[in-house]
Design an enzyme around this catalytic site. Structure first.
Site, PDB file in Angstrom:
ATOM      1  N   GLU A 111       0.812  -1.223   0.000  1.00 23.78           N
ATOM      2  CA  GLU A 111       0.000   0.000   0.000  1.00 23.78           C
ATOM      3  C   GLU A 111       0.842   1.268   0.000  1.00 23.78           C
ATOM      4  O   GLU A 111       0.502   2.249  -0.693  1.00 23.78           O
ATOM      5  CB  GLU A 111      -0.949  -0.002   1.204  1.00 23.78           C
ATOM      6  CG  GLU A 111      -2.144  -0.932   1.074  1.00 23.78           C
ATOM      7  CD  GLU A 111      -1.809  -2.389   1.326  1.00 23.78           C
ATOM      8  OE1 GLU A 111      -2.684  -3.256   1.085  1.00 23.78           O
ATOM      9  OE2 GLU A 111      -0.684  -2.676   1.762  1.00 23.78           O
ATOM     10  N   HIS A 138     -10.438  -5.877  10.000  1.00 20.45           N
ATOM     11  CA  HIS A 138     -11.216  -5.636   8.790  1.00 20.45           C
ATOM     12  C   HIS A 138     -12.492  -4.843   9.089  1.00 20.45           C
ATOM     13  O   HIS A 138     -13.363  -4.729   8.230  1.00 20.45           O
ATOM     14  CB  HIS A 138     -11.593  -6.955   8.105  1.00 20.45           C
ATOM     15  CG  HIS A 138     -10.430  -7.663   7.497  1.00 20.45           C
ATOM     16  ND1 HIS A 138      -9.443  -8.248   8.253  1.00 20.45           N
ATOM     17  CD2 HIS A 138     -10.084  -7.883   6.201  1.00 20.45           C
ATOM     18  CE1 HIS A 138      -8.553  -8.806   7.455  1.00 20.45           C
ATOM     19  NE2 HIS A 138      -8.919  -8.595   6.207  1.00 20.45           N
TER      20      HIS A 138
END
Length: 327
Positions: A60, A129
């Site tokens: 990322e 998550h």
């Protein structure tokens, strides 16, 4: 008008903007041949090629830095985060690079960059998550933050975000992707800096955004049946916040409840309470009330997970408590 699922509304926005402007491209993990983790970019690589729908490694910080460089040199990148929580790995690139380069360069560079993807508390996705990152970035100068909540505003907001010359964090809730809405067949845009009046009323202003809009609207019919008249505002823009719309509502209702999925400590609600007290204190007949998520990592267990976030029955109780003696 055509019935359209939430994720397809986002896909339409990206497709239309890529067709309109060849400088727009998408990058992220599995956005190409796989079509994105929630199929927002499904089959776009067939139409635009692998360089404009670019699959990246699981890195990322690297691909976000590359997108910042691309935006500096005239392209309009759209980053898809497979899960917005993963973009914490790119916090430096988002905050110190994307957020500040337009300022630190003296305006020599613009930063037309969109960072979008799923977030929020899903259904038993576990703590890592189930992140709500809006408050993490709220204090970063130079960023715009948007939280879409319906297929209609998702499409119009994403098109506006892609055309904006500033970095936009575009939050989508993981549990909203299968919502369906009738969308106009003609092109439309939704402004990035305006709240939406969802339900007009006179007793109390309920400020909310993202998935919590739908929890609030589940509570409204029951409140109306009991004789309450709530006004519901979907903030949409979390940075900047539309205080003009909020102020008009507070001057009418004189009471405010904030309903958010963000954490209570240091969350969006905390900013709203402080700002409302600074701007509209003389209009208030009661302290602003916050309904927020519990300050704990989201449990995997479904029953415990439900207890950590605001439910419609809590919204009803809050309105009854705040307004009950006055109506």
């Amino acid at each position: 008008m055509a019935p359209t699922l939430f994720f397809n509304a986002l896909r339409q926005a990206i497709d239309e903007e890529m067709a309109r402007d060849p400088s727009v491209f998408v990058l992220g993990e599995d956005v190409g041949h796989y079509g994105g983790s929630y199929k927002v970019t499904k089959d776009l690589y067939k139409k635009y090629g692998d360089l404009r729908v670019l699959d990246t490694p699981i890195a990322e910080n690297s691909f976000t830095g590359m997108a910042v460089g691309a935006a500096m040199t005239g392209l309009r990148p759209i980053i898809e985060g497979m899960n917005m929580g993963f973009l914490l790995l790119a916090f430096n690139q988002i905050a110190n690079n994307a957020g500040m380069l337009r300022y630190t360069s003296g305006g020599n560079f613009t930063m037309p960059l969109v960072i979008r993807g799923p977030g929020g508390v899903g259904r038993q996705l576990g703590a890592e998550h189930s992140q709500r990152l809006e408050a993490y970035f709220q204090g970063v100068p130079g960023l715009k933050i948007v939280a879409c909540s319906t297929p209609y505003n998702a499409k119009g907001l994403l098109k506006s975000a892609i055309r904006d010359n500033n970095p936009v964090l575009f939050f989508e809730h993981v549990l909203l992707y299968n919502l369906k809405d009738d969308l106009p067949e003609e092109e439309y845009l939704v402004p990035l800096n305006k709240a939406e009046m969802v339900h007009t009323g006179k007793d109390v202003t309920i400020l909310t955004y993202s998935r919590m809009r739908h929890h609030v609207m589940q509570a409204v019919p029951k409140l109306v049946k009991e004789g309450y008249d709530p006004e519901v505002i979907d903030l949409i823009s979390l940075k900047p916040i539309d205080f003009d719309t909020i102020g008009e509502s507070v001057s009418k209702t004189h009471r405010v409840i904030v309903v958010e999925e963000c954490m209570k400590t240091g969350g969006i609600g905390a900013e709203l309470v402080a700002s409302i007290n600074e701007r509209f204190f003389d209009e208030l007949d009661a302290p602003v009330l916050r309904l927020s998520s519990q300050d704990i990592p989201t449990p995997y267990n479904g029953a415990l997970e439900r207890l950590t976030i605001v439910q419609p029955e809590q919204i009803i109780e809050a309105v009854e408590k705040m307004v009950g003696k006055q109506i």
